[in-house]
Design a protein around this motif. Structure first.
Motif, PDB file in Angstrom:
ATOM      1  N   HIS A   1       0.217  -0.104  40.223  1.00 49.52           N
ATOM      2  CA  HIS A   1      -0.060  -1.465  40.635  1.00 49.52           C
ATOM      3  C   HIS A   1      -1.538  -1.585  41.017  1.00 49.52           C
ATOM      4  N   THR A   2      -2.155  -2.683  40.594  1.00 47.76           N
ATOM      5  CA  THR A   2      -3.523  -2.982  41.004  1.00 47.76           C
ATOM      6  C   THR A   2      -3.466  -3.955  42.177  1.00 47.76           C
TER       7      THR A   2
ATOM      8  N   ARG B   1      -5.671   1.111  42.863  1.00 51.09           N
ATOM      9  CA  ARG B   1      -4.464   1.285  42.052  1.00 51.09           C
ATOM     10  C   ARG B   1      -3.567   2.288  42.777  1.00 51.09           C
ATOM     11  N   VAL B   2      -2.319   1.895  42.968  1.00 44.89           N
ATOM     12  CA  VAL B   2      -1.371   2.753  43.666  1.00 44.89           C
ATOM     13  C   VAL B   2      -0.080   2.836  42.861  1.00 44.89           C
ATOM     14  N   GLN B   3       0.591   3.952  42.984  1.00 43.00           N
ATOM     15  CA  GLN B   3       1.820   4.197  42.238  1.00 43.00           C
ATOM     16  C   GLN B   3       3.006   3.955  43.166  1.00 43.00           C
ATOM     17  N   LEU B   4       3.796   2.912  42.842  1.00 43.40           N
ATOM     18  CA  LEU B   4       4.890   2.506  43.705  1.00 43.40           C
ATOM     19  C   LEU B   4       6.224   2.534  42.971  1.00 43.40           C
ATOM     20  N   GLY B   5       7.266   2.874  43.723  1.00 47.54           N
ATOM     21  CA  GLY B   5       8.611   2.863  43.171  1.00 47.54           C
ATOM     22  C   GLY B   5       9.223   1.471  43.252  1.00 47.54           C
TER      23      GLY B   5
ATOM     24  N   GLU C   1     -18.582  -8.843  36.465  1.00 45.09           N
ATOM     25  CA  GLU C   1     -17.476  -8.649  35.541  1.00 45.09           C
ATOM     26  C   GLU C   1     -16.325  -9.527  36.002  1.00 45.09           C
ATOM     27  N   PRO C   2     -15.425  -9.903  35.082  1.00 40.57           N
ATOM     28  CA  PRO C   2     -14.316 -10.776  35.471  1.00 40.57           C
ATOM     29  C   PRO C   2     -13.440 -10.119  36.544  1.00 40.57           C
ATOM     30  N   MET C   3     -12.924 -10.932  37.441  1.00 40.53           N
ATOM     31  CA  MET C   3     -11.977 -10.427  38.429  1.00 40.53           C
ATOM     32  C   MET C   3     -10.721  -9.960  37.695  1.00 40.53           C
ATOM     33  N   PRO C   4     -10.236  -8.771  37.994  1.00 38.53           N
ATOM     34  CA  PRO C   4      -9.046  -8.276  37.286  1.00 38.53           C
ATOM     35  C   PRO C   4      -7.785  -9.022  37.701  1.00 38.53           C
ATOM     36  N   GLU C   5      -6.738  -8.849  36.932  1.00 41.16           N
ATOM     37  CA  GLU C   5      -5.426  -9.381  37.298  1.00 41.16           C
ATOM     38  C   GLU C   5      -4.810  -8.445  38.339  1.00 41.16           C
TER      39      GLU C   5
END
Length: 250
Positions: free
Chosen positions: A143-144, A126-130, A180-184
């Motif tokens: 964003h994942t 998970r990264v934080q993008l502008g 576990e289910p693959m994430p979105e």
């Protein structure tokens, strides 16, 4: 998954292998001549396997670098490393500082029951993008991403096939065997890191890219299974060739 993507034609590899052989011959001419004087077949083997030796060496460095990256992204304190790995450690440390990713999963299995494939991915982050797609640690949106580390000379488009397959898999299987289910995913990225520097690049993993992977999946089935069923036993064939007495005596 690697075997499926290997169904993609790569004609340039023939020229690359030929060039590697030629470069080895020129760079090692006295040694090759010395070997050939005693063992011509050995000299030929030495030259024709030049590209394989290079590939194995790069694979070893890549595996060691991937192990290092996993330890670092998990937060493990890294002390001194081999000089060959130091540029990779330094580059990955710069990446962690610049992007500040939050680890979701690393080196787990992406598994597809639907399309019957599996493969080990490098990381989910998970990264934080502008809005400009750059890191924004203050006001950016989280964003994942499915992420792959590459230590090769360059990055190539087929990384999109690889990562689309991961992202469209049905589930993640951990080292304990639980799933576990693959994430979105909001997207994908590849961290291309070499001794000269690093770059974190977005990668397409949309349906169009995944459909190409599924086409290769069909080609894989053809290559490994269907092709072996195409030609059956002869309905009729020529009589056994006559062996003459002269041939028997010889």
């Amino acid at each position: 998954m690697t075997s499926i993507i290997a169904m993609l034609p790569k004609p340039f590899l023939v020229w690359w292998a030929a060039r590697m052989t030629a470069e080895t011959a020129v760079a090692s001419l006295p040694a090759v001549a010395s070997i050939a004087a005693r063992d011509e077949a050995g000299a030929i083997d030495y030259l024709r396997n030049a590209h394989s030796r290079y590939t194995k060496l790069r694979a070893k460095v890549g595996s060691q670098a991937h192990d290092l990256f996993e330890r670092m992204v998990r937060g493990e304190a890294i002390g001194r490393v081999h000089p060959d790995l130091e540029p990779y450690r330094e580059g990955f440390a710069e990446f962690l500082e610049a992007v500040r990713p939050v680890l979701v999963s690393a080196e787990d299995i992406a598994w597809s029951d639907t399309h019957e494939y599996a493969g080990s991915f490098d990381a989910i982050l998970r990264v934080q993008l502008g809005e400009d797609g750059k890191p924004d640690h203050d006001a950016g949106t989280w964003h994942t991403l499915i992420v792959d580390w590459k230590t090769s000379k360059s990055t190539y488009p087929e990384v999109g096939l690889q990562m689309a397959a991961y992202a469209h898999a049905d589930k993640i299987i951990g080292p304990d065997g639980n799933s576990e289910p693959m994430p979105e995913f909001d997207g994908a990225a590849v961290l291309h890191i070499t001794p000269d520097g690093w770059a974190f690049k977005p990668v397409r993993i949309d349906r169009e890219i995944f459909d190409v992977f599924l086409t290769l999946r069909k080609v894989f089935t053809w290559d490994r299974e269907t092709s072996k069923t195409v030609i059956g036993r002869a309905i009729a064939e020529s009589a056994r060739r006559i062996i003459t007495g002269t041939q028997r005596r010889a």
